[in-house]
Design a protein around this motif. Sequence first.
Motif, mmCIF file in Angstrom:
data_model
loop_
_atom_site.group_PDB
_atom_site.id
_atom_site.type_symbol
_atom_site.label_atom_id
_atom_site.label_comp_id
_atom_site.label_asym_id
_atom_site.label_seq_id
_atom_site.Cartn_x
_atom_site.Cartn_y
_atom_site.Cartn_z
ATOM 1 N N SER A 347 0.850 -1.191 0.000
ATOM 2 C CA SER A 347 0.000 0.000 0.000
ATOM 3 C C SER A 347 0.883 1.238 0.000
ATOM 4 C CB SER A 347 -0.914 0.016 1.235
ATOM 5 O OG SER A 347 -0.152 -0.006 2.423
ATOM 6 N N TRP A 351 -3.487 3.905 -1.843
ATOM 7 C CA TRP A 351 -3.881 2.821 -2.731
ATOM 8 C C TRP A 351 -3.384 1.495 -2.188
ATOM 9 C CZ3 TRP A 351 -6.674 3.251 -7.342
ATOM 10 C CH2 TRP A 351 -6.930 4.567 -7.765
ATOM 11 N N GLU A 353 -2.363 -2.163 -3.634
ATOM 12 C CA GLU A 353 -2.036 -2.812 -4.901
ATOM 13 C C GLU A 353 -1.774 -4.285 -4.681
ATOM 14 O OE1 GLU A 353 0.471 -0.927 -8.037
ATOM 15 O OE2 GLU A 353 1.811 -2.619 -7.626
ATOM 16 N N ARG A 411 -1.937 -6.216 -12.226
ATOM 17 C CA ARG A 411 -1.996 -5.376 -11.023
ATOM 18 C C ARG A 411 -3.430 -4.924 -10.784
ATOM 19 N NH1 ARG A 411 3.146 -1.198 -11.241
ATOM 20 N NH2 ARG A 411 4.808 -2.765 -11.263
ATOM 21 N N ARG A 413 -5.285 -2.380 -8.498
ATOM 22 C CA ARG A 413 -5.100 -1.223 -7.608
ATOM 23 C C ARG A 413 -6.459 -0.731 -7.141
ATOM 24 N NH1 ARG A 413 -0.655 1.870 -7.272
ATOM 25 N NH2 ARG A 413 -1.888 3.797 -7.386
#
Length: 422
Positions: A347, A351, A353, A411, A413
Motif C-alpha cells: 500500500s 492505494w 495494490e 496489477r 489497484r
Amino acid sequence: MPHGQASRRIGPFALTRTLAWLRLCAIAGQSVAVLVCALWMQLSIPVLPLLTGIAALAVFAVFAAWRLGQPWPVREWETIGHVAVDTLVLGYLLYFTGGASNPFVTLLLVPIALAAAALSLPAVLAVAVLTGIAYLTLIHSYLPLPMPMHGSGFPLHVLGMGVNFVIMALLLGFFINRLARALRMQQLEVQRVRERALRDEGILAIATQAAGAAHELNTPLATMRMLLPELRREHASDPGLADDLVLLEEQVERCRGILREMVAFGQTQLSQEAEQMPLQAFVQGCLERFQLLRPEADLTLELSESTARLVLRVPPGLRHALINLLNNAADASASCGSAEVELKIHSDAGWLELAICDHGPGFGAGGEPVALGRSGKQGGLGLGLALAEATAERLNGQLTSGNTAHGAQVRLRLPLAVIGAG
C-alpha cells in the motif's frame, strides 16, 4: 459516464469556462490599450468612461469565477447571459472609440465562433442576434475615434487591423482547439462507457445462465446424494468400488457446497454489505480457497506487516476477483511447465495494490486483458480477467497488465478511501 460529467466537458460549462479565461485576457488587453492610447499615443479618448466599463467587466469576471465553482449545472441560457454581458461591455467600449470603424469591432465574432463549437443551434442563433444587434448599433451610434496629433489616422487604423488579426488568430486557434479536444475526450469516454455496458450485459447474461444452471443442478445432486450411500452399502464387499463411491460422494458434497456459496454470494451482492476484516485474514482466506482449487500451485506471498494490519471493508466480488486472477496465473505458469505463482501486496499513497505474477508466456504485444468470452488458454471461458476488471471499475480502482522477465503480471489497484475501514 454520468450526464453531468459529460456536460462539464463540452457544452455550456466548457464555453462558460472558456469565456471566463477570455474575459481575463480582455480586461488586461483593454486596460493596456486604453493606457497606451491615452498616455503614449496621446489620443484624446474618454479615459474615465472606458476604465469604468473595464472595471464593470472585472466585477462580472469575479462573479463568473464564483459561479463556475458552484455545484449546480450551467445551462445554455446562463451561458448566453455571459455572452450578452461581454458583448454589451465590448460594444460600450467600441462606442467611445469609433464604433464599427474601430478595427477591433471584429472581436464580436469570437463569441459566435465559440458558441458554434459548444452550444445548440438555437443558442448559436441567439448569440449571433446579440452580436448582430451590437454591430448594427455601432454603425449608426458612436463617438468618432480621435486622430493623432501629427499625421493621418490611416497608418494607425492599419496597425490596429494587424493587431486585431493577431489577437483573433490566437484566440480562435487556442480556445477552439481546447473545445475540440474536450469534444474528442467526451467521445472517447462515451466509447469506453459503451464498451463497459456491453461487457456488463455479457456478465449479467452469464450470471443469469449460471443462476439457472445452479437451480437445475441442485435436483440431480440431491438424487445422487441420496443414492450413493445405498450403493455403498450394496457394494460393501467390493473395496475398490466402495472407495470410488466414497470419492464420488465427497465430490457431490463439494458440488453442493459450491452451489451454496454461489447462493450466499448472490445474496451478499444484493445486500451490498461489505465484510469488515483485516487484510491478513482476507488474503489468508483467499489463499486457502486457491490452494484447495489448485493444490499443485507453488504460491509465494509478499506482504509486509504494516500492510497486513490494514482493516478493509471487503466488498462483494473482490474475493472472487483475486481468486480468478490467481487461477489464471496458475494456468499460465502450467502452460510453460512451471507451478510458480507470486502474489505481492503493498500500500502507498492511499492505494492498495495486489500484483499477481506468473511464469507463463506473457501477454501479447498490446499487453491488454482478453475480451469477455475470449480466452488465450485452451478450454478457458475468458471470464476471469473480465470479471476482475468489472470489480476494479466498480470500486473506482484499476486493473492493468504487462509482462515481466519471467512471464506476465496483473496489477489490481484499489483506493483505500473505498475499501478501507478507517
